[in-house]
Motif scaffolding. Structure first.
Motif, PDB file in Angstrom:
ATOM      1  N   ALA A 117       0.814  -1.218   0.000  1.00  0.00           N
ATOM      2  CA  ALA A 117       0.000   0.000   0.000  1.00  0.00           C
ATOM      3  C   ALA A 117       0.847   1.267   0.000  1.00  0.00           C
ATOM      4  CB  ALA A 117      -0.953  -0.008   1.185  1.00  0.00           C
ATOM      5  N   ILE A 148      -0.893   0.570  -7.688  1.00  0.00           N
ATOM      6  CA  ILE A 148      -1.248   1.652  -6.768  1.00  0.00           C
ATOM      7  C   ILE A 148      -0.531   2.940  -7.170  1.00  0.00           C
ATOM      8  CG2 ILE A 148      -1.166   2.437  -4.372  1.00  0.00           C
ATOM      9  CD1 ILE A 148      -1.429  -0.512  -3.555  1.00  0.00           C
ATOM     10  N   VAL A 156      -1.746   7.014  -2.349  1.00  0.00           N
ATOM     11  CA  VAL A 156      -2.119   6.507  -1.027  1.00  0.00           C
ATOM     12  C   VAL A 156      -2.093   7.644  -0.019  1.00  0.00           C
ATOM     13  CG1 VAL A 156      -1.490   4.993   0.890  1.00  0.00           C
ATOM     14  CG2 VAL A 156      -1.260   4.164  -1.445  1.00  0.00           C
ATOM     15  N   VAL A 198      -7.075   5.336  -1.165  1.00  0.00           N
ATOM     16  CA  VAL A 198      -6.112   4.669  -2.030  1.00  0.00           C
ATOM     17  C   VAL A 198      -6.696   4.645  -3.439  1.00  0.00           C
ATOM     18  CG1 VAL A 198      -7.032   2.361  -1.514  1.00  0.00           C
ATOM     19  CG2 VAL A 198      -4.712   2.593  -2.395  1.00  0.00           C
ATOM     20  N   MET A 211      -5.974   3.025  -7.382  1.00  0.00           N
ATOM     21  CA  MET A 211      -5.241   2.037  -8.164  1.00  0.00           C
ATOM     22  C   MET A 211      -5.663   2.135  -9.624  1.00  0.00           C
ATOM     23  SD  MET A 211      -5.968  -1.303  -5.781  1.00  0.00           S
ATOM     24  CE  MET A 211      -6.331  -1.119  -4.040  1.00  0.00           C
TER      25      MET A 211
END
Length: 200
Positions: free
Chosen positions: A94, A116, A119, A125, A127
């Protein structure tokens, strides 16, 4: 809103068979799912070459715990929607340039389900990547999750998946199927976070 639970056409079946056994299993499971999952989800737009899915769910756990559960997909992502058939092979790094990935046992390879790009720990988050059979299509896709405190000790998780590009089956056909898969995963995230011990 496009109704979920649409049947698979012969054209879609052929497409998914070409995409691989894991992708086929994922979408067939989605088509068979109950619509009454404990989350609000909607295909907010769909066309031949694009679709947008918005979903939200309230989790009876604080944002920090939901975030920790989210970062451990092996604890909540349904193994039926994986390539290896075992959720233990799923992991998430992450951070920007990280991924939501899967190891295939016995040295048989690995898969990046999503890359990703942004963050904000405990809050958001983002992606990029086509999930399931969309990985084999010429699409650009962005998946965003937000985690917002709601009341005392609860978290509202909102999700948006924006997909655009060439899809052999068409966005209008794929959208409700992908919608069902993501709705199912959100419900599993809720269950995992709520059963996790504080501080775990």
């Amino acid at each position: 809103m496009i109704a979920r639970g649409a049947g698979l056409t012969c054209r879609v079946r052929a497409l998914l068979l070409r995409a691989g056994e894991g992708a086929m299993r994922t979408i067939l499971m989605a088509a068979a799912m109950s619509i009454g999952a404990p989350a609000a989800a909607e295909v907010t737009s769909a066309a031949l070459s694009s679709f947008v899915i918005d979903a939200a769910i309230t989790v009876d756990a604080p944002p920090a715990r939901v975030w920790d559960s989210f970062r451990a997909p092996a604890s909540w992502w349904d193994a039926e929607h994986s390539y290896s058939g075992d959720a233990a092979n799923l992991y998430m790094d992450a951070q920007a340039t990280g991924c939501f990935c899967e190891r295939i046992p016995d040295g048989k390879g690995s898969i990046e389900h999503a890359h990703i790009v942004y963050v904000a720990p405990g809050r958001m988050v983002r992606m990029t990547g086509g999930l399931g059979p969309l990985q084999a299509e010429a699409v650009a896709a962005t998946l965003t999750f937000r985690f917002d405190a709601e009341g005392e000790g609860a978290t509202k998780v909102t999700m948006r998946y924006v997909v655009g590009g060439h899809m052999q089956a068409g966005g209008e056909t794929m959208a409700p199927l992908v919608d069902n898969v993501l709705l199912h995963q959100l419900a599993r995230l809720k269950a995992a976070a709520e059963r996790a011990a504080p501080g775990s």
